[in-house]
Motif scaffolding. Structure first.
Motif, PDB file in Angstrom:
ATOM      1  N   ILE B  32     -15.837  -9.000  -3.276  1.00 12.13           N
ATOM      2  CA  ILE B  32     -14.831  -9.398  -2.287  1.00 12.13           C
ATOM      3  C   ILE B  32     -14.837  -8.350  -1.201  1.00 12.13           C
ATOM      4  O   ILE B  32     -14.556  -7.171  -1.455  1.00 12.13           O
ATOM      5  CB  ILE B  32     -13.436  -9.506  -2.917  1.00 12.13           C
ATOM      6  N   LYS B  40      -7.479  -7.272   0.128  1.00 16.17           N
ATOM      7  CA  LYS B  40      -8.389  -7.086  -1.014  1.00 16.17           C
ATOM      8  C   LYS B  40      -7.708  -6.375  -2.195  1.00 16.17           C
ATOM      9  O   LYS B  40      -7.748  -6.832  -3.324  1.00 16.17           O
ATOM     10  CB  LYS B  40      -9.616  -6.248  -0.592  1.00 16.17           C
ATOM     11  N   ASP B 170     -11.599  -1.917  -7.837  1.00 20.97           N
ATOM     12  CA  ASP B 170     -10.936  -1.854  -6.539  1.00 20.97           C
ATOM     13  C   ASP B 170     -11.476  -0.666  -5.743  1.00 20.97           C
ATOM     14  O   ASP B 170     -11.095   0.477  -6.002  1.00 20.97           O
ATOM     15  CB  ASP B 170      -9.420  -1.741  -6.746  1.00 20.97           C
ATOM     16  N   VAL B 201     -14.290  -5.274  -5.463  1.00 22.78           N
ATOM     17  CA  VAL B 201     -13.617  -5.284  -4.170  1.00 22.78           C
ATOM     18  C   VAL B 201     -14.132  -4.090  -3.386  1.00 22.78           C
ATOM     19  O   VAL B 201     -14.108  -2.959  -3.889  1.00 22.78           O
ATOM     20  CB  VAL B 201     -12.089  -5.161  -4.367  1.00 22.78           C
ATOM     21  N   HIS B 203     -15.123  -2.388   0.768  1.00 19.85           N
ATOM     22  CA  HIS B 203     -15.142  -2.473   2.218  1.00 19.85           C
ATOM     23  C   HIS B 203     -16.580  -2.352   2.717  1.00 19.85           C
ATOM     24  O   HIS B 203     -16.940  -2.875   3.750  1.00 19.85           O
ATOM     25  CB  HIS B 203     -14.283  -1.336   2.785  1.00 19.85           C
ATOM     26  N   LEU B 219     -12.752 -11.692   2.773  1.00 13.85           N
ATOM     27  CA  LEU B 219     -11.305 -11.895   2.827  1.00 13.85           C
ATOM     28  C   LEU B 219     -10.810 -11.401   4.182  1.00 13.85           C
ATOM     29  O   LEU B 219     -11.184 -10.324   4.631  1.00 13.85           O
ATOM     30  CB  LEU B 219     -10.659 -11.075   1.696  1.00 13.85           C
TER      31      LEU B 219
END
Lengths: 446, 261
Positions: B32, B40, B170, B201, B203, B219
């Motif tokens: 994601i 996120k 995450d 998740v 970036h 997202l």
């Protein structure tokens, strides 16, 4: 039977009874000291909340409660089984036990101590060898300045006397246990302890106050501790009075050159508890460490006052007090560090941290630095906070239940003080006491 | 394994997730991605049961059960694991005690006996090798004084202990140097099999060189605006999020709404 306390406050009535029992002893210098102390109480009474040092702790109920001296008539023997968990037999063979303020030779145990070490009932020593202890007694704890020290001094009789000669290192801890149990009417005891530790001597002392039953009583102890040059004392105080009891205790410590005093104070019981520790660092290179943990719930009120007087240069002090409060409990912490003009190179660190588990608990924390020297390092801080939600969530996200996660977080908070207990067996016991107090992420009435 | 339908969630009254749909099957890795503030981390925390995040609409079915009805601890016991972006420091709680308590909590839930101290130590040695940690770590307080890399490795170590069915990582790559990233990715890859799934998740695309996704979802403003295979991540690496943002903003057609911070 009730006495009209309007006419005569209870401590004056008690003193008359006490004096009668002394027989010939009423003419000694010691008794003159008692009378002078009583005069101090009579004249000034108990402190009111208008006095700065008592601003948050109201003791007027103690004054009006009509506490009696302990009944003289033979009391039923206290069952050894009831006491087992408090005797600490696995920790040390050296123990003095007092039941409702009176020495119990049956429950005490004094084996294996070298002859030149004294560890016995103060009253016995006052009778047999007053010359040994009179030069020290009541020289540190000043009855003129403190009402409850004065009250204790007026009734000075039983307690623990420790004398460690120079160069002696006592391996096993010396344990002093004060038990209070239902005695019919509300009673008061005035334990008086005197610990004199010689040059280069080392000793570990555990002072424990345990209450049974649910009746009100009042424990009013005073401990005086003298550390001669290069002496080391580890002092543990564990207060587990019953939940209706009042406990107002003073520990007065005098440190000479290069001596080291380490205090660990645990205050768990009582409806109203006040612990004062006053230390005077009165020789270069002296060091003191004051650690404390208090836990209070229901309507408990716990007040810790510490004073560290840096009187000479190059002394260090470290202080960490932590508190855990729930329900409507209230805590007071007042920590004063006093650095005198010639106490250069003082290094003092103080911290007070409080964990609130309810919306209604209250803490008043008051760190105070009074510094009159210019080359010193002093830091202090006080915090009041709640359980860290993120920490609790982190534990839960690993499968640990909410209640258990909270318990773990509370234990961890307390652990920063309990980990400092050097006696492993004692550390386990104290950590057990903390743990047994936790229920579903809160404090319970144990 | 996991089916998210029209999931809406808000934090302190502000809606962050605005209708997420996502299906994850056993054996799959889903990435994601998205710009900062796209939601996120909120999605990751909602799946783990963080109480501050309120689900206002939608459903999440995990292994046939209503995930949203479960407490955070029950989700963990059922095999959902969140590797935190910012692992929490817990002074005074020893790592060995923490790991053993967590492991036993999950074991008890699954009807197994507690693990003995001896067995635990054996297991710990084996698992710590996976993330290149030495035994002294067990004596330290949970995450206290750990470097960023140590904290992230500790997350993967916990994952190795609990052997989750669904691992949500995450931003496990954020703040890691390449060596630490390789260790962490290696740990995750060792734990993968056909019965479990990973939602990563992130970036940045970098992590996905090491943990190769089957699907990539972008997202933006609380919605998945684009899905594709692993090549989508490379595309984003080259072009950045701007074109996707522009396309999405046109479609959503909310005049005056500037990008979320």
């Amino acid at each position: 039977m009730s006495v009209n306390i309007k006419e005569k406050v209870w401590y004056l009535a008690n003193f008359e009874a006490f004096e009668k029992k002394l027989n010939g002893g009423a003419q000694t210098p010691l008794h003159r000291l008692r009378k002078a102390a009583l005069q101090r109480v009579k004249k000034n009474g108990f402190p009111s909340i208008r006095e700065e040092e008592w601003r948050f702790t109201n003791v007027s109920s103690i004054e009006s409660m009509n506490f009696k001296p302990v009944d003289e008539k033979e009391q039923e023997e206290i069952g050894r089984n009831t006491l087992q968990e408090y005797l600490f037999e696995d920790l040390t063979p050296n123990r003095l036990v007092f039941v409702n303020g009176r020495f119990s030779s049956q429950l005490s145990s004094l084996s294996g101590l070298a002859q030149n070490i004294k560890f016995e009932n103060l009253a016995l020593e006052l009778k047999n060898n007053p010359d040994v202890l009179l030069p020290y007694l009541a020289k540190q704890a000043d009855y003129k300045k403190h009402a409850f020290t004065a009250l204790n001094t007026a009734f000075l009789s039983e307690g623990a006397f420790i004398y460690i000669p120079n160069n002696i290192i006592v391996d096993e801890p010396l344990y002093i246990l004060y038990i209070s149990r239902d005695g019919g009417e509300s009673f008061v005891t005035h334990p008086r302890n005197l610990y004199v530790v010689g040059s280069n001597a080392q000793v570990k002392i555990i002072e424990s106050y345990v209450g049974f039953g649910e009746e009100k009583y009042f424990t009013n102890p005073v401990s005086e501790i003298i550390l001669n040059e290069n002496a080391i004392v580890d002092h543990y105080k564990i207060q587990q009075e019953n939940k209706s009891a009042y406990h107002i205790g003073v520990t007065q410590v005098h440190l000479k050159k290069d001596s080291n005093y380490r205090s660990n104070s645990f205050s768990f019981g009582s409806v109203l508890a006040r612990n004062d520790i006053n230390t005077v660092l009165d020789g270069e290179g002296a060091e003191c460490t004051l650690n404390g943990l208090y836990m209070a719930n229901g309507k408990q009120h716990v007040d810790n006052h510490t004073l560290i007087d840096h009187a000479k240069p190059r002394c260090n002090s470290h202080e960490l007090y932590k508190g855990i409060l729930d329900d409507r409990a209230r805590a007071v912490f007042s920590g004063k560090i006093y650095v005198r003009p010639d106490a250069q190179k003082t290094d003092a660190i103080q911290s007070n941290q409080n964990l609130l588990l309810s919306e209604d608990a209250i803490v008043d924390t008051k760190p105070q630095l009074e510094i009159f020297a210019d080359d010193v390092r002093c830091t202090h801080g006080g915090t009041v906070g709640q359980l860290d939600d993120e920490g609790v969530f982190y534990l839960r996200s690993r499968g640990i239940s909410k209640h258990y996660a909270r318990n773990i977080m509370i234990q961890a908070f307390a652990g920063q003080v309990t980990h400092k207990i050097k006696l492993e067996g004692l550390r386990e016991k104290v950590e057990g006491l903390v743990f047994s107090r936790l229920r579903d992420g809160h404090l319970s009435d144990k | 394994m996991l089916e998210i339908k029209n999931l809406h969630a808000s934090v302190e009254g502000t809606e962050i997730l605005k209708g997420i749909d996502l299906k994850v099957n056993a054996g799959e890795v889903h990435a994601i991605m998205g710009p900062n503030g796209s939601g996120k981390s909120t999605l990751a925390h909602v799946l783990a049961g963080r109480e501050e995040y309120k689900v206002t609409k939608g459903s999440v079915i995990y292994e046939g059960k209503d995930l949203l009805a479960m407490s955070p601890e029950d989700r963990a016991r059922e095999g959902v694991f969140l590797a935190f972006q910012y692992p929490v420091e817990i002074p005074g709680v020893n790592s060995a005690y923490f790991l053993r308590t967590a492991l036993n909590a999950v074991r008890q839930y699954n009807g197994l006996d507690d693990i003995s101290a001896f067995e635990f130590l054996k297991l710990a040695r084996e698992k710590m090798k996976l993330v290149d940690m030495d035994e002294s770590f067990l004596k330290r307080s949970v995450n206290e004084g750990f470097s960023g890399g140590e904290k992230k490795r500790n997350e993967i170590l916990q994952m190795a202990f609990l052997e989750p069915k669904l691992a949500i990582l995450d931003e496990t790559d954020s703040g890691l140097d390449i060596d630490a990233l390789k260790i962490v990715a290696h740990g995750v890859n060792q734990l993968r099999n056909e019965n479990n799934a990973v939602i990563a998740v992130t970036h940045y695309q970098r992590l996905l060189n090491y943990i190769v996704p089957d699907y990539v979802h972008v997202l933006y403003k609380g919605r998945i605006v684009k899905s594709g295979g692993k090549e989508l991540a490379l595309e984003l690496e080259e072009q950045g999020y701007d074109s996707i943002k522009n396309d999405a903003d046109k479609k959503v057609n909310v005049p005056g709404l500037t990008g979320v911070k």
